[in-house]
Design a protein around this motif. Structure first.
Motif, short mmCIF file in Angstrom:
data_model
loop_
_atom_site.label_atom_id
_atom_site.label_comp_id
_atom_site.label_asym_id
_atom_site.label_seq_id
_atom_site.Cartn_x
_atom_site.Cartn_y
_atom_site.Cartn_z
N VAL A 146 62.10 54.34 22.60
CA VAL A 146 62.56 54.50 23.95
C VAL A 146 61.77 53.49 24.62
N GLY A 147 60.56 53.12 24.33
CA GLY A 147 59.81 51.91 25.01
C GLY A 147 60.34 50.42 24.90
N HIS A 148 60.96 50.23 23.59
CA HIS A 148 61.63 48.84 23.14
C HIS A 148 62.92 48.98 24.27
N ALA A 149 63.71 49.95 24.17
CA ALA A 149 65.04 49.95 24.93
C ALA A 149 64.61 49.86 26.50
N LEU A 150 63.62 50.74 27.10
CA LEU A 150 63.30 50.23 28.59
C LEU A 150 63.04 49.01 28.77
N ASN A 151 62.12 48.35 27.70
CA ASN A 151 61.67 46.94 27.98
C ASN A 151 62.86 45.88 27.84
N TRP A 152 63.80 46.25 27.15
CA TRP A 152 64.99 45.46 26.96
C TRP A 152 65.91 45.59 28.26
N LEU A 153 66.13 46.66 28.99
CA LEU A 153 66.56 46.89 30.30
C LEU A 153 65.82 46.30 31.37
N ARG A 154 64.52 46.45 31.37
CA ARG A 154 63.73 45.79 32.30
C ARG A 154 63.93 44.14 32.44
N ALA A 155 63.79 43.65 31.42
CA ALA A 155 63.83 42.28 31.29
C ALA A 155 64.93 41.67 31.93
N ARG A 156 66.21 42.34 31.92
CA ARG A 156 67.39 41.79 32.14
C ARG A 156 67.82 42.37 33.64
N ILE A 157 67.28 43.48 34.15
CA ILE A 157 67.52 43.99 35.52
C ILE A 157 66.66 43.57 36.67
N PHE A 158 65.47 43.69 36.14
CA PHE A 158 64.25 43.30 37.32
C PHE A 158 63.83 42.03 37.25
N VAL A 159 64.16 41.07 38.24
CA VAL A 159 63.90 39.60 38.08
C VAL A 159 63.45 39.29 39.54
N PRO A 160 62.31 38.90 39.66
CA PRO A 160 61.07 38.45 38.73
C PRO A 160 60.29 39.35 38.07
N ASP A 161 60.30 40.69 38.73
CA ASP A 161 59.62 41.86 38.22
C ASP A 161 60.07 43.05 38.73
N ASP A 162 59.32 44.17 38.26
CA ASP A 162 59.95 45.40 38.61
C ASP A 162 60.08 45.73 40.03
N GLU A 163 59.01 45.21 40.58
CA GLU A 163 58.93 45.59 42.02
C GLU A 163 59.99 44.71 42.96
N VAL A 164 60.92 44.06 42.51
CA VAL A 164 61.95 43.61 43.23
C VAL A 164 62.78 44.49 43.85
N VAL A 165 62.81 45.64 43.40
CA VAL A 165 63.41 46.79 43.89
C VAL A 165 62.98 47.37 45.54
N TRP A 166 61.69 46.75 45.63
CA TRP A 166 61.05 47.04 46.81
C TRP A 166 61.32 45.94 47.82
N VAL A 167 61.92 44.84 47.56
CA VAL A 167 62.04 44.00 48.22
C VAL A 167 62.89 44.09 49.50
N ARG A 168 64.09 44.86 49.34
CA ARG A 168 64.84 45.14 50.58
C ARG A 168 64.36 46.03 51.67
N GLY A 169 63.54 47.05 51.19
CA GLY A 169 63.15 48.17 52.30
C GLY A 169 61.75 47.33 52.60
N ALA A 170 61.07 46.32 51.87
CA ALA A 170 59.94 45.66 52.57
C ALA A 170 60.22 44.88 53.54
N VAL A 171 61.19 44.11 53.53
CA VAL A 171 61.77 43.08 54.47
C VAL A 171 62.38 43.91 55.72
N ARG A 172 62.82 44.95 55.72
CA ARG A 172 63.45 45.74 56.98
C ARG A 172 61.87 46.30 57.42
N ALA A 173 60.98 46.65 56.78
CA ALA A 173 59.94 47.24 57.42
C ALA A 173 58.98 45.98 57.97
N GLY A 174 58.94 44.91 57.32
CA GLY A 174 58.35 43.67 57.71
C GLY A 174 58.90 43.22 59.52
#
Length: 527
Positions: free
Chosen positions: A154-182
């Protein structure tokens, strides 16, 4: 004259919006740089506003860190999407044991899998010296093999997905909400400057968007390299995308800062048109005032605070120590390694397995995560403080942040480090000894030297006070580590000279350097 002396506050106080995903109560190695910056900038009359994340479930927290943050400091906390919290919670528990770094996902250094309470933070601290605790020193073999196999898959599968979805890091999903709050923050407060500090690298994407929308000046701070990070991705299309991101940050930021000369040289090579300012990590002198404790007569106690993972492990240290035991130089009961942090991530057992194979189960006490003050107390009551560095060939470009706090504790340091800036600091200030982290022979030689000094009573003989005052500053304690001649004998002149050399590693002095840079950037923008 300090940078702060040269740049006194203007009639209108400077207002700085700080973009920092990692911020108290979250705990970990990436927290103190911004935490202490907020503390000391406010003392200089700077108004700071923090844009950060609502602490995600499963990350380590230490609420005592908030004591540094002035009560009047506005903090905008932006939650992650619910689906991301669920995804990260699953990934942390299944696969963060591999540190999340070999796939180049730039996992932040404080993204850890359990709370301190879940990790049993005080178990071994309540024990008497020499007493063993079955939960800490007799290591169990962990989950059943089938469960471990499923976790790894499971860990290897999740790592494979993370490496291809979250660029440059996992926290990229925080960017949109953070910009609005900023943007809401900037509309409400008279912000003069935006400051972002990575990791995670997504902090810079938030700041870049805010700058594009507002044209406010922006300072980007790098605690680690980006595309030349030793843990960078091996996925070619992703690396190319990250290089474009990095290039845009360096082109659009008004100033760039980083934490080592090596990083600065690398950035200048990539972007020769940009000036890169070096402001080291460091220690806060106030953290060490009234910190009591001394090492026991026995056993010889080593201490390490931090996380251990695939490329940063203690197994060569264990092998070297085993040689000394086999030679009769020291007995297992006469030596101990105290670990506060992560010895093995859940689902992993390489370090515990190595201890069992070598017959050293009773040597290591695993405290799990400790609140910062308790971790410092653990260091204070140890004879030797260990820095386990990464074993990558390029790791010498990095300076582990814990080295600076070890400095302030005033105990000898054993640096298991690739040759570079950190090992040079140990040599320059005579803080201890260092050895290649992947060379058992070198580590053995260093340990023999330490044990010889310990048995002769000379290991701590140079730890003396520069002053008879009851409350010594961290710098005065640091004077004790300088190897002075018999004629000098810790004279006030020698102590003052060492204090001057170490000023650049103090958080308050570093905040002055940031303040001077901020004033310069804002002034240039206004002209």
């Amino acid at each position: 004259m300090s940078p702060f002396d040269q740049h006194q506050p203007a009639a209108k106080p400077l207002t700085v919006l700080i973009v920092a995903y990692l911020f108290p109560p979250l705990a970990g190695g990436g927290i103190p740089r911004v935490q202490k910056l907020v503390k000391y900038l406010n003392r200089m009359g700077v108004h700071t506003i923090v844009l950060t994340v609502e602490p995600p479930p499963g990350m380590v927290e230490d609420p005592t860190l908030l004591n540094d943050i002035p009560a009047h400091t506005p903090i905008s906390r932006v939650p992650l999407p619910r689906w991301m919290n669920a995804f990260l919670g699953l990934w942390r528990r299944r696969s963060e044991s591999e540190s999340g770094k070999q796939d180049g996902t730039h996992s932040v250094d404080a993204k850890l899998h359990e709370t301190a309470q879940e990790h049993g933070q005080a178990r071994s601290l309540n024990m008497k010296q020499g007493q063993t605790d079955q939960r800490n020193t007799v290591f169990r073999k962990g989950p059943q093999k089938l469960k471990q196999s499923v976790q790894k898959i499971v860990g290897h599968a999740l790592n494979w997905l993370r490496a291809r979805i979250f660029v440059p890091d996992d926290e990229v999903v925080w960017v949109r909400g953070a910009v609005r709050a900023g943007m809401r923050v900037i509309e409400r407060y008279p912000v003069d400057l935006i400051f972002s500090s990575s990791g995670p690298l997504s902090n810079h994407l938030v700041a870049r968007s805010l700058k594009r929308k507002t044209h406010l000046p922006w300072v980007a701070d790098f605690r680690d390299p980006w595309t030349e990070n030793m843990h960078r991705t091996s996925i070619r299309w992703r690396l190319a995308l990250e290089k474009r991101m990095e290039k845009s940050v360096f082109e659009e930021a008004d100033a760039i800062t980083t934490v080592t000369e090596s990083f600065a040289q690398d950035f200048k090579r990539l972007y020769p048109a940009r000036d890169v300012h070096v402001i080291y990590n460091g220690f806060d002198p106030e953290d060490f005032m009234e910190l009591e404790g001394s090492p026991p007569n026995a056993p010889l106690t080593f201490a390490y605070t931090g996380i251990l993972y695939g490329k940063r492990h203690p197994r060569y240290f264990f092998q070297a120590l085993k040689r000394l035991i086999d030679d009769g130089m020291i007995r297992p009961d006469d030596v101990r390694l105290e670990v506060a942090g992560v010895l093995d991530y859940p689902g992993r057992s390489e370090n515990r397995d190595a201890l069992i194979a070598l017959g050293l189960e009773t040597v290591v006490r695993d405290h799990g995560f400790l609140p910062h003050r308790e971790a410092l107390a653990l260091l204070k009551t140890s004879h030797v403080l260990v820095v386990f560095g990464d074993q990558e060939a390029t790791a010498g470009r990095y300076i582990p942040g814990k080295l600076f706090e070890y400095m302030a504790i005033g105990r000898p340091i054993l640096g298991l480090l690739k040759p570079g800036e950190a090992s040079r600091i140990i040599e320059q200030f005579a803080l201890g000894v260092h050895a290649d982290p992947s060379d058992v022979d070198e580590i053995e030689e260093a340990l023999r030297h330490i044990v010889t000094l310990y048995r002769s009573g000379a290991l701590l003989k140079d730890i003396a006070h520069c002053s008879s005052k009851d409350r010594l500053s961290a710098n005065e304690r640091l004077c004790a580590n300088e190897r002075l001649s018999a004629d000098e004998r810790f004279t006030s002149e020698a102590c003052l000279a060492l204090e001057d050399r170490l000023r650049r590693f103090r958080r308050d002095v570093q905040a002055e350097a940031f303040y001077a840079l901020f004033q310069s950037v804002v002034g240039a923008k206004q002209r």
